[in-house]
Enzyme design. Structure first.
Site, PDB file in Angstrom:
ATOM      1  N   THR A 102       1.011  -1.161  -0.514  1.00  0.00           N
ATOM      2  CA  THR A 102      -0.084   0.315   0.404  1.00  0.00           C
ATOM      3  C   THR A 102       1.149   1.308   0.183  1.00  0.00           C
ATOM      4  O   THR A 102       1.607   1.173   1.183  1.00  0.00           O
ATOM      5  CB  THR A 102      -0.844  -0.077   0.885  1.00  0.00           C
ATOM      6  OG1 THR A 102      -1.952  -0.930   1.361  1.00  0.00           O
ATOM      7  CG2 THR A 102      -1.716   1.216   1.786  1.00  0.00           C
ATOM      8  N   LYS A 178      -7.063   1.498  -3.198  1.00  0.00           N
ATOM      9  CA  LYS A 178      -6.304   0.406  -1.914  1.00  0.00           C
ATOM     10  C   LYS A 178      -6.014   1.641  -1.048  1.00  0.00           C
ATOM     11  O   LYS A 178      -7.193   1.485  -0.043  1.00  0.00           O
ATOM     12  CB  LYS A 178      -4.911   0.307  -1.878  1.00  0.00           C
ATOM     13  CG  LYS A 178      -4.535   0.007  -0.790  1.00  0.00           C
ATOM     14  CD  LYS A 178      -5.962  -1.632  -0.394  1.00  0.00           C
ATOM     15  CE  LYS A 178      -5.094  -1.585   0.980  1.00  0.00           C
ATOM     16  NZ  LYS A 178      -4.105  -3.189   0.823  1.00  0.00           N
ATOM     17  N   LYS A 246       0.413   4.115   9.204  1.00  0.00           N
ATOM     18  CA  LYS A 246       1.215   4.124   8.197  1.00  0.00           C
ATOM     19  C   LYS A 246       0.010   4.337   6.495  1.00  0.00           C
ATOM     20  O   LYS A 246       0.201   5.234   6.584  1.00  0.00           O
ATOM     21  CB  LYS A 246       2.179   3.059   7.384  1.00  0.00           C
ATOM     22  CG  LYS A 246       2.530   3.695   5.959  1.00  0.00           C
ATOM     23  CD  LYS A 246       2.844   1.877   5.771  1.00  0.00           C
ATOM     24  CE  LYS A 246       2.320   0.516   5.284  1.00  0.00           C
ATOM     25  NZ  LYS A 246       1.081   0.773   4.781  1.00  0.00           N
TER      26      LYS A 246
END
Length: 304
Positions: A102, A178, A246
């Site tokens: 990702t 995503k 993150k």
């Protein structure tokens, strides 16, 4: 995988909980699979299970038709490709690099451009589904890339995915899709954790709360999937708090660049940051409920 798909030489770089399952699915589908990981134990385990092992991405990628990268973030992906002993040193011409991390869509576009200029293909292919679905070859893959990249990667995609979404003809689109998923997932986990801790504060039987909410309109996939971890007091990481530190951080960066307000995901990020700062960053992301409990003096299952 289609029974007519030819045997491919596939390298899987990153044999963590997701990567190991993906490598196993590829091997089970009849491909020749070489695994590579910073953990020698993970590589040895894969070799014992019938795969091949390599010490570096360059070694793993040599003569590979497909290189599948299953690491945490963009920095690790770039290191695997272009760092010392990186896969780009040895990948054959016309082979394909399948990136499952990702990351910011702009970074995916930059890595794709750099690799494609060398005569190889790049498929932007972040994944969703968890370790169990990875091991079963039933992931959801959100992919974008050139038609040639899709064609080269198809045998691996067929073996790893139950659902493959083809989302565009250039890298970056898969990454952007995503990030929308991660925005929702992070918000839903934070909201579920808040609700469960608040229910405990009200003196409610939280097992009964789980039963009622999962049969009601307030339910979400994340509530249903993560809150059993709270009920069991088991925060063994299936997906760690740091993942959402993150990913929600990337969303903030993207939103700031686009001048687009994302106040709900910003609030969720602060809860993940607080949970990480309290020493739970490597624990299961349902630990956000533990943070609420600690702040408010609530007792949850497993508390001492």
């Amino acid at each position: 995988m289609s029974s007519t798909s030819p045997n491919q030489r596939i390298a899987v770089v990153g044999l963590g909980s997701m990567g190991y399952g993906m490598a196993s699915s590829l091997k089970r589908a009849g491909h020749t699979v070489t695994g590579c990981d910073v953990s020698a134990d993970a590589v040895a385990r894969f070799v014992n299970d019938g795969g091949a092992g390599a010490r570096t991405p360059a070694e793993a990628a040599r003569e590979a038709d497909i290189v599948v990268s299953v690491v945490v973030n963009a920095a690790q992906t770039e290191a695997i490709l272009f760092g010392k002993d990186g896969a780009a040193e040895t990948m054959p011409n016309d082979s394909v690099f399948v990136s499952s991390a990702t990351m910011d869509p702009d970074v995916a576009r930059r890595l794709a451009k750099q690799l494609e200029e060398s005569g190889r293909h790049y498929l932007d292919a972040p994944i969703s589904g968890g370790a169990q679905r990875a091991a079963q070859g039933e992931l959801t893959i959100l992919a974008s890339g050139s038609p040639a990249a899709f064609a080269k990667a198809r045998p691996a995609l067929d073996a790893m995915a139950a659902k493959l979404y083809e989302l565009g003809d250039a890298a970056g689109q898969g990454a952007a899709f995503k990030m929308i998923n991660q925005l929702l997932a992070g918000v839903h986990i934070a909201a579920a954790s808040e609700a469960m801790a608040f229910a405990a504060k009200q003196g409610l039987d939280i097992r009964k709360v789980y039963e009622v909410i999962t049969a009601s309109a307030g339910n979400s996939w994340m509530f249903e999937n993560r809150m059993p971890h709270v009920l069991d007091g088991d925060y063994t990481p299936r997906s760690a708090v740091e993942i959402f530190v993150k990913d929600l951080g990337i969303i903030q960066d993207m939103a700031r660049t686009a001048r687009f307000p994302v106040p709900v995901s910003a609030a969720a990020l602060q809860m993940f940051l607080m949970t990480s700062a309290a020493g739970m960053g490597r624990d299961d992301d349902a630990s956000v409920a533990r943070m609420y409990a600690q702040v408010t003096g609530v007792k949850l299952p497993g508390d001492k």
